[in-house]
Scaffold this active site. Structure first.
Site, short mmCIF file in Angstrom:
data_model
loop_
_atom_site.label_atom_id
_atom_site.label_comp_id
_atom_site.label_asym_id
_atom_site.label_seq_id
_atom_site.Cartn_x
_atom_site.Cartn_y
_atom_site.Cartn_z
NE ARG A 75 -3.14 1.91 2.05
CZ ARG A 75 -3.53 0.69 1.65
NH1 ARG A 75 -2.64 -0.25 1.35
NH2 ARG A 75 -4.79 0.39 1.57
N PRO A 76 -2.80 0.94 6.87
CG PRO A 76 -4.87 1.60 7.76
CD PRO A 76 -3.55 2.14 7.30
CB SER A 77 -4.28 -4.19 4.34
OG SER A 77 -5.17 -4.87 3.49
N GLY A 78 -6.78 -2.39 3.32
CA GLY A 78 -8.24 -2.35 3.27
C GLY A 78 -8.83 -3.71 2.93
CB THR A 79 -8.11 -6.32 0.78
OG1 THR A 79 -6.68 -6.38 0.71
CG2 THR A 79 -8.62 -5.29 -0.20
CG ASP A 82 -9.39 -7.11 -10.91
OD1 ASP A 82 -8.40 -7.82 -10.62
OD2 ASP A 82 -10.19 -6.66 -10.05
CG ASN A 136 -2.13 -3.80 -7.77
OD1 ASN A 136 -2.73 -3.45 -8.77
ND2 ASN A 136 -2.61 -3.60 -6.54
CB SER A 152 -9.21 -10.23 -6.28
OG SER A 152 -8.21 -9.63 -7.01
CG ASP A 190 -10.73 -10.67 -9.81
OD1 ASP A 190 -9.50 -10.48 -9.88
OD2 ASP A 190 -11.52 -9.84 -9.32
P1 NG1 Z 1 -4.93 -3.14 0.37
O1 NG1 Z 1 -5.09 -4.48 0.99
O2 NG1 Z 1 -5.86 -2.07 0.88
O3 NG1 Z 1 -3.49 -2.72 0.34
C1 NG1 Z 1 -4.91 -4.25 -2.07
C2 NG1 Z 1 -3.97 -3.58 -3.04
C3 NG1 Z 1 -4.72 -2.45 -3.70
C4 NG1 Z 1 -6.01 -2.92 -4.36
C5 NG1 Z 1 -6.83 -3.75 -3.38
C6 NG1 Z 1 -8.04 -4.39 -4.01
C7 NG1 Z 1 -1.57 -3.14 -2.88
C8 NG1 Z 1 -0.46 -2.58 -2.05
N1 NG1 Z 1 -2.79 -3.04 -2.35
O4 NG1 Z 1 -5.36 -3.28 -1.17
O5 NG1 Z 1 -3.88 -1.82 -4.61
O6 NG1 Z 1 -5.74 -3.59 -5.56
O7 NG1 Z 1 -6.03 -4.77 -2.76
O8 NG1 Z 1 -7.81 -5.62 -4.59
O9 NG1 Z 1 -1.33 -3.67 -3.96
ZN ZN Z 2 -8.36 -8.97 -9.00
#
Ligand code: NG1
Ligand code: ZN
Length: 547
Positions: free
Chosen positions: A501-505, A285, A378, A66, A283
């Site tokens: 919050r912890p990031s998921g990515t 989206d 975003n 992405s 990508d």
């Molecule tokens: P994380 O890294 O969990 O904050 C980010 C974006 C999400 C989502 C994902 C997937 C922010 C704050 N966070 O997630 O909204 O788009 O990446 O790509 O923009």
């Molecule tokens: Zn993307």
């Protein structure tokens, strides 16, 4: 009968790197591309099992990272209707990616077959694609090796946008149903969305050129093909940042994430007053729009602005169609600007809910509404029409030409929207449609409400897994005491709001803050980030720009 006999032998060609732990996060696996071959190989095996668990329906696999850096890559699975992989399977993905030996890979497959009661005599089917990243071809080869090991029937879509792959999967699985989604090809995609767009705008005044920043990613060639298919002055575009060949350019100083995070145009782009601009991510989206006013000041139209524009338009159409029992609702995350939430509740008077970050959460909330618009700030989002709403549209008996027109437009809008997932190209056509129909400039669209100043920061900590949240991720339950510190800081600033919050990515913790003024907002953001750093094992430099 699918046999796992060849799996161990093929798996041995894609050894898992030592000392790396993989996690299927918000958007699948995502990390350095060079470490991902074993994970992509193993994802192929899981995609095959997932397909068998869904009676041989097609499962998608997308190789992309992405908006992240070019050296990163990722892989995610797409479920039969083009939606994100069902959450209960994410654990299987993580387990198999971390298996220590080839024998264990086979063992995990066997245990999933048992746990899910999978009929392995079913022919598995997988459709896959990748973005333009340099590590893409090697990872694709690893994927293909996994698919071969399980004798999967495959469709290779080559280099396409993530939402295109989601669309293809949905088309493939509805092809012979009573409601086929579309033709599962690139030209089918361009035809479906392009024709719906023209149906909605023809006869209205033509807009000026739209300048598209394609983040030097896959959106560049694809949006050009879309424009060729539309072949109309209603869609006159100028594609910038379209270099997908030169290494090191993808998402660098351009793209939707850069524009949203830095709140400025892509590097090297000077905005002509009155000009119309948008940015995709790598990508395609996500999409955000922006413009410069007559004083040259930059204004961003992000996912919140898109969702309010779309929700207003749909609400008015539903009313014009005389379908007052069709309720339009909006799903946001905590990252939505506070002004947008107030605007939806107080001015539009539409129901709105907060979901956890990550489109799968928003998607599920939107499914519960008659017509649900969901967008992350975003720029990632779409609109869902609940089957009951579609039934009501079908049963509608217009009594006036105006009602008939509104119903026709709602049908065309449904064709214009990629319901499987947020899609920069489909969302762009949707925004363009609404602006053309209203005869609006970007400034007129922007006038609905004014964003509160906001700031998003990243803090790197020793262990982000100690961060636990509740209340749609707006309240920390761990580490103990940290939420009280955040609350005390927020209380000092008018219209202050902040959460952690912890990031998921990414391996980091995110801090969001907004407040009535830019200076308050920045003070709040850095004070909270500093507290996270001090109290929860911050690493590297303490975030302290303003304090
Ligand atoms: P994380 O890294 O969990 O904050 C980010 C974006 C999400 C989502 C994902 C997937 C922010 C704050 N966070 O997630 O909204 O788009 O990446 O790509 O923009
Ligand atoms: Zn993307």
């Amino acid at each position: 009968m699918t046999s796992f006999a060849k799996v161990a032998e093929h798996s041995a060609r894609h050894p898992k790197p030592e000392g790396v732990t993989f996690e299927y996060g918000t958007a699948g696996f995502r990390t350095l591309g060079e470490t991902l071959a074993s994970t992509v190989f193993r994802s192929a095996l899981l995609a095959a099992l997932r397909s068998q668990s869904k009676q041989g329906r097609v499962i998608g696999v997308m190789i992309t990272a992405s908006h992240n850096h070019e050296r990163d890559n990722g892989v995610k699975l797409v479920d039969p209707m083009g939606e994100m992989l069902q959450q209960s399977w994410e654990g299987y993905c993580t387990d198999i990616a971390n298996a220590d030996s080839d024998a264990q890979v086979v063992h995990i497959l066997e245990s999933i077959v048992k746990a899910e009661g999978i009929d392995t005599s079913i022919q598995p089917k997988v459709a896959y694609a990748r973005d333009t990243r340099p590590s893409g071809p090697l990872l694709q080869a690893a994927l293909e090796d996994g698919l071969t090991a399980l004798e999967v029937e495959v469709t290779n879509y080559g280099v396409v946008t993530t939402p295109q792959l989601h669309y293809f999967v949905r088309c493939l699985n509805t092809e012979h149903s009573s409601a086929p989604y579309g033709d599962p090809t690139e030209s089918g995609y361009n035809e479906k969305y392009g024709q719906a767009f023209l149906r909605l705008v023809e006869g209205k005044p033509q807009p000026s050129t739209l300048h598209i920043d394609a983040a030097n990613g896959v959106g560049a060639p694809q949006v050009r093909k879309l424009a060729d298919a539309i072949a109309s002055p209603y869609f006159s575009i100028d594609v910038r940042n379209s270099d997908t060949e030169t290494l090191g350019k993808l998402n660098i100083d351009c793209g939707a994430d850069y524009v949203k995070s830095n709140q400025r145009p892509p590097a090297g782009t000077s905005l002509a007053p009155g000009g119309r601009y948008c940015s995709f991510d790598g990508d395609a989206d996500r999409i955000v729009y922006y413009y410069a006013d007559e004083h040259g000041i930059f204004h961003l139209l992000d996912g919140d602005k898109i969702s309010t524009l779309v929700a207003t338009y749909l609400r008015d159409l539903v009313a014009a169609a005389g379908l007052s029992d069709l309720q339009v609702g909006v799903v946001q995350t905590a990252y939505a600007n506070g002004s947008s939430t107030s605007y939806i509740k107080d001015t539009l008077r539409l129901p709105t809910v907060f979901a956890k970050t990550g489109v799968k959460h928003l998607h599920h909330e939107a499914e519960r509404m008659s017509i649900g618009a969901y967008f992350e700030a975003n720029g990632h989002g779409t609109v869902l029409f609940n089957p009951s709403a579609v039934d009501k549209l079908q049963e509608a008996k217009p009594t006036t030409p105006a009602q008939a027109d509104a119903i026709g437009r709602l049908w065309a809008l449904r064709d214009l929207i990629n319901e499987s997932v947020g899609d920069a190209m489909s969302d762009m056509l949707l925004v363009e449609t609404i602006l053309i129909c209203k005869g609006w400039t970007l400034a007129q669209w922007d006038a609905a409400y004014t964003d509160l100043p906001s700031r998003l920061l990243k803090v790197v900590v020793n262990d982000r897994n100690i961060f636990k949240t509740t209340n749609a991720e707006q309240t920390l339950t761990s580490p103990p005491g940290l939420q009280d510190v955040v609350d005390a800081l927020v209380a000092k600033f008018p219209k202050g709001r902040s959460f952690v919050r912890p990031s998921g990515t990414e391996d980091a913790v995110r801090v969001y803050a907004e407040a009535a003024t830019r200076s308050d907002c920045d003070q709040l953001a850095y004070a909270v980030a500093g507290a996270v750093f001090d109290k929860a094992g911050g690493r590297g430099e303490r975030p302290a720009e303003f304090l």
